[in-house]
Motif scaffolding. Structure first.
Motif, PDB file in Angstrom:
ATOM      1  N   ALA A  27       0.829  -1.203   0.000  1.00  0.00           N
ATOM      2  CA  ALA A  27       0.000   0.000   0.000  1.00  0.00           C
ATOM      3  C   ALA A  27       0.861   1.249   0.000  1.00  0.00           C
ATOM      4  O   ALA A  27       1.808   1.358   0.776  1.00  0.00           O
ATOM      5  CB  ALA A  27      -0.927   0.006   1.214  1.00  0.00           C
ATOM      6  N   LEU A  29       0.268   5.434   0.064  1.00  0.00           N
ATOM      7  CA  LEU A  29      -0.665   6.567   0.108  1.00  0.00           C
ATOM      8  C   LEU A  29      -0.084   7.717   0.918  1.00  0.00           C
ATOM      9  O   LEU A  29       0.879   7.546   1.661  1.00  0.00           O
ATOM     10  CB  LEU A  29      -2.033   6.156   0.660  1.00  0.00           C
ATOM     11  N   LEU A  37      -8.870  11.452   4.326  1.00  0.00           N
ATOM     12  CA  LEU A  37      -8.789  10.371   3.356  1.00  0.00           C
ATOM     13  C   LEU A  37      -9.542   9.174   3.912  1.00  0.00           C
ATOM     14  O   LEU A  37      -9.335   8.796   5.063  1.00  0.00           O
ATOM     15  CB  LEU A  37      -7.332  10.001   3.057  1.00  0.00           C
ATOM     16  N   LEU A  39     -10.470   5.172   3.767  1.00  0.00           N
ATOM     17  CA  LEU A  39     -10.098   3.846   3.260  1.00  0.00           C
ATOM     18  C   LEU A  39     -11.373   3.024   3.211  1.00  0.00           C
ATOM     19  O   LEU A  39     -12.035   2.857   4.231  1.00  0.00           O
ATOM     20  CB  LEU A  39      -9.138   3.153   4.231  1.00  0.00           C
ATOM     21  N   LYS A  47      -7.729  -2.733   5.790  1.00  0.00           N
ATOM     22  CA  LYS A  47      -7.918  -1.331   6.196  1.00  0.00           C
ATOM     23  C   LYS A  47      -7.353  -1.062   7.595  1.00  0.00           C
ATOM     24  O   LYS A  47      -6.587  -0.121   7.789  1.00  0.00           O
ATOM     25  CB  LYS A  47      -9.424  -0.964   6.164  1.00  0.00           C
ATOM     26  N   ARG A 212     -10.460  12.630  -0.351  1.00  0.00           N
ATOM     27  CA  ARG A 212     -10.033  11.572  -1.265  1.00  0.00           C
ATOM     28  C   ARG A 212     -10.390  10.231  -0.657  1.00  0.00           C
ATOM     29  O   ARG A 212     -10.458  10.085   0.560  1.00  0.00           O
ATOM     30  CB  ARG A 212      -8.519  11.636  -1.526  1.00  0.00           C
ATOM     31  N   VAL A 213     -10.579   9.268  -1.539  1.00  0.00           N
ATOM     32  CA  VAL A 213     -10.964   7.924  -1.123  1.00  0.00           C
ATOM     33  C   VAL A 213      -9.927   6.954  -1.684  1.00  0.00           C
ATOM     34  O   VAL A 213      -9.471   7.121  -2.815  1.00  0.00           O
ATOM     35  CB  VAL A 213     -12.364   7.579  -1.695  1.00  0.00           C
ATOM     36  N   ALA A 214      -9.522   5.971  -0.876  1.00  0.00           N
ATOM     37  CA  ALA A 214      -8.665   4.895  -1.382  1.00  0.00           C
ATOM     38  C   ALA A 214      -9.458   3.597  -1.282  1.00  0.00           C
ATOM     39  O   ALA A 214      -9.942   3.244  -0.204  1.00  0.00           O
ATOM     40  CB  ALA A 214      -7.373   4.803  -0.574  1.00  0.00           C
ATOM     41  N   ILE A 221      -4.215  -1.319  -2.607  1.00  0.00           N
ATOM     42  CA  ILE A 221      -5.046  -0.168  -2.934  1.00  0.00           C
ATOM     43  C   ILE A 221      -5.282  -0.174  -4.438  1.00  0.00           C
ATOM     44  O   ILE A 221      -4.337  -0.132  -5.226  1.00  0.00           O
ATOM     45  CB  ILE A 221      -4.360   1.140  -2.486  1.00  0.00           C
ATOM     46  N   GLN A 223      -7.392   1.994  -6.125  1.00  0.00           N
ATOM     47  CA  GLN A 223      -7.546   3.332  -6.712  1.00  0.00           C
ATOM     48  C   GLN A 223      -7.603   4.358  -5.594  1.00  0.00           C
ATOM     49  O   GLN A 223      -8.201   4.120  -4.544  1.00  0.00           O
ATOM     50  CB  GLN A 223      -8.845   3.404  -7.523  1.00  0.00           C
ATOM     51  N   THR A 224      -6.982   5.513  -5.817  1.00  0.00           N
ATOM     52  CA  THR A 224      -7.064   6.626  -4.862  1.00  0.00           C
ATOM     53  C   THR A 224      -7.449   7.871  -5.641  1.00  0.00           C
ATOM     54  O   THR A 224      -6.870   8.146  -6.688  1.00  0.00           O
ATOM     55  CB  THR A 224      -5.692   6.876  -4.188  1.00  0.00           C
ATOM     56  N   ILE A 230     -13.465   9.055  -8.624  1.00  0.00           N
ATOM     57  CA  ILE A 230     -13.628   7.602  -8.470  1.00  0.00           C
ATOM     58  C   ILE A 230     -14.995   7.169  -9.005  1.00  0.00           C
ATOM     59  O   ILE A 230     -15.113   6.141  -9.660  1.00  0.00           O
ATOM     60  CB  ILE A 230     -13.424   7.209  -6.999  1.00  0.00           C
TER      61      ILE A 230
END
Ligand SMILES: Nc1ncnc2c1ncn2[C@@H]1O[C@H](COP(=O)(O)OP(=O)(O)OP(=O)(O)O)[C@@H](O)[C@H]1O
Ligand SMILES: [Mg+2]
Length: 256
Positions: A27, A29, A37, A39, A47, A212-214, A221, A223-224, A230
């Protein structure tokens, strides 16, 4: 505009447990100052493992973790944890301590005087929407689930941490209370310069609260990016499928 400082960084972080369980595969990030952010990912995707690497409750078996530019494995865990607020997945309140004492935990460790601790606890309870005079002397089992989650959040915020790690802070609550706490969280984001890493498996919550989202799956991961990106450009079929189950959030774009 200057780029905000990076508070949390993971580079190729992984965790293999003895016996071959790969809790986290790899991972990478970054969480910047003032950013939330989220997860997200199904149960077992790694997570909690990733979150707990930042306060050294889990030591990675590969890769690197940094806090404010410093490698965490060179920092003293207790000193590190005083600078990082943490709401564990089950709330983690100490059952035989009153609400006030729970919230004062870190200020006490930092050596704050009694009067200072008291006023800090009251101010922090107030910040999360609780009446200090009403709940301060109660024990955790004398609170509703939603109130307990608020106290857990207050405890994480009481020492003015540089970042908070939140592991499903609104989990196991009814839908109405979750919505209420989401609103409270948005208010916190607006009123304080909150930097947060938020684990949730409520996608709507992630899309509403996070800048932002991961998206995680099987220790990686996938996609971030910002919620809208997204939603509009999922990296693969898995992410697209995951997001197809989310209602559009009531607030159109993240926390900003
Ligand atoms: N101490 C441990 N020893 C062995 N395996 C572990 C340990 N902790 C976690 N794991 C495994 O690592 C994987 C990732 O666990 P983790 O707790 O990070 O998942 P999660 O995404 O937080 O899941 P959930 O949404 O259910 O909380 C799981 O398969 C879990 O069983
Ligand atoms: Mg977890």
């Amino acid at each position: 505009m200057t780029r905000p400082a990076t508070i949390l960084e993971a580079f190729g972080a992984g965790k293999a447990y003895p016996g071959g369980v790969l809790a986290l595969d790899e991972a990478t990030l970054e969480v910047g100052q003032g950013e939330t952010l989220a997860l997200i990912g199904e149960s077992g995707s790694g997570k909690t493992t990733l979150l707990r690497m930042f306060n050294r409750m889990v030591e990675p078996t590969r890769g690197a973790i940094r806090f404010c530019g410093e490698a965490v494995d060179e920092m003293e865990p207790v000193a590190l944890r005083r600078r990082i607020g943490y709401v564990p997945q089950q709330g983690g309140l100490i059952p035989h301590w009153t609400v006030s004492r729970n919230v004062e935990l870190v200020p006490r460790l930092l050596g704050a005087a009694e009067s200072e601790r008291r006023s800090k606890a009251a101010a922090t309870l107030d910040l999360v929407g609780l009446e200090p005079d009403e709940v301060g002397d109660r024990y955790p089992n004398q609170l509703s689930g939603g109130q307990r989650q608020r106290v857990a959040l207050a405890r994480a915020l009481a020492a003015d941490p540089e970042v908070v790690l939140l592991d499903e802070p609104f989990g196991a609550l009814d839908a109405i209370t979750r919505l209420e706490l989401r609103g409270e969280f948005r208010r916190l984001q607006a009123e304080t310069a909150l930097t947060a890493l938020l684990v949730t498996h409520d996608l709507g919550e992630a899309l509403e609260l996070a800048d932002r989202v991961a998206v995680m799956r099987q220790g990686r991961i996938l996609q971030t990016g910002p919620p809208r990106e997204i939603r509009e450009h999922p990296a693969d079929d898995y992410v697209a499928e995951l997001l197809s189950h989310v209602d559009r959030p009531s607030h159109p774009e993240g926390a900003g």
